[in-house]
Enzyme design. Structure first.
Site, PDB file in Angstrom:
ATOM      1  CB  ILE A   1      -0.945   0.011   1.231  1.00  0.00           C
ATOM      2  CG1 ILE A   1      -1.649  -1.323   1.420  1.00  0.00           C
ATOM      3  CG2 ILE A   1      -1.986   1.131   1.079  1.00  0.00           C
ATOM      4  CD1 ILE A   1      -2.482  -1.411   2.691  1.00  0.00           C
ATOM      5  N   PRO A   2       1.574   1.495  -1.118  1.00  0.00           N
ATOM      6  CG  PRO A   2       2.291   1.646  -3.327  1.00  0.00           C
ATOM      7  CD  PRO A   2       1.598   0.736  -2.356  1.00  0.00           C
ATOM      8  CG  HIS A   3       0.581   5.593   2.043  1.00  0.00           C
ATOM      9  ND1 HIS A   3       0.930   4.289   2.328  1.00  0.00           N
ATOM     10  CD2 HIS A   3       0.816   6.289   3.177  1.00  0.00           C
ATOM     11  CE1 HIS A   3       1.353   4.204   3.575  1.00  0.00           C
ATOM     12  NE2 HIS A   3       1.298   5.398   4.110  1.00  0.00           N
ATOM     13  CB  ALA A   4       3.051  10.160  -1.342  1.00  0.00           C
TER      14      ALA A   4
END
Length: 146
Positions: free
Chosen positions: A61-64
């Site tokens: 769950i990559p996030h920014a």
């Protein structure tokens, strides 16, 4: 949580995690979700340096959270090959569920989306169906039903 067909990418080949994050950033810029793929990529990379977003069971769950994010969005990316994501369970990642969160909405929106996705990924049925899905419509339907 609504998933858009334009935010689902199937059969994507990448070499490694950095390559995967670059692809996700490109998809986000093309979709008009971010104003700078470079800024989004750097944000995703920075988050990975803090702690892996490799959730386990083949998912990440990559996030920014960035000012360059125009509107909150979720991207589903299914890879053709397993990626070494340094996941907590040491399994390779086959599916990334990437989040792009505007800085102004960061805390509430970010935590809400992460929580919703994390809860879904705790259900084996959901994970199995997502891994087996071969069309964008199957993925959209899956996110609608859970």
């Amino acid at each position: 949580m609504e998933i858009s067909e334009e935010h689902i990418f199937l059969n994507i080949y990448v070499i490694n995690k950095k390559d995967a994050l670059k692809k996700i950033a490109e998809f986000a810029e093309t979709a008009g979700v971010v104003t700078s793929k470079k800024a989004y990529y750097k944000g995703l990379l920075q988050r990975e340096k803090e702690v892996t977003t490799g959730f386990g069971n083949g998912f990440s769950i990559p996030h920014a959270k960035l000012k360059e994010v125009v509107k909150p969005a979720i991207f589903i990316v299914k890879f053709t090959n397993g990626i070494d994501w340094k996941a907590l369970d040491r399994q390779q990642v086959n599916v990334a569920i990437a989040l792009a969160i505007p800085e102004r909405d960061a805390e509430v929106e970010h935590l809400k989306l992460l929580s919703q996705i994390s809860r879904r990924l705790m259900h084996d049925d959901f994970c199995d169906q997502l891994m087996r899905s071969t069309t964008k419509q199957e993925i959209i339907d899956l996110f609608k039903t859970v």
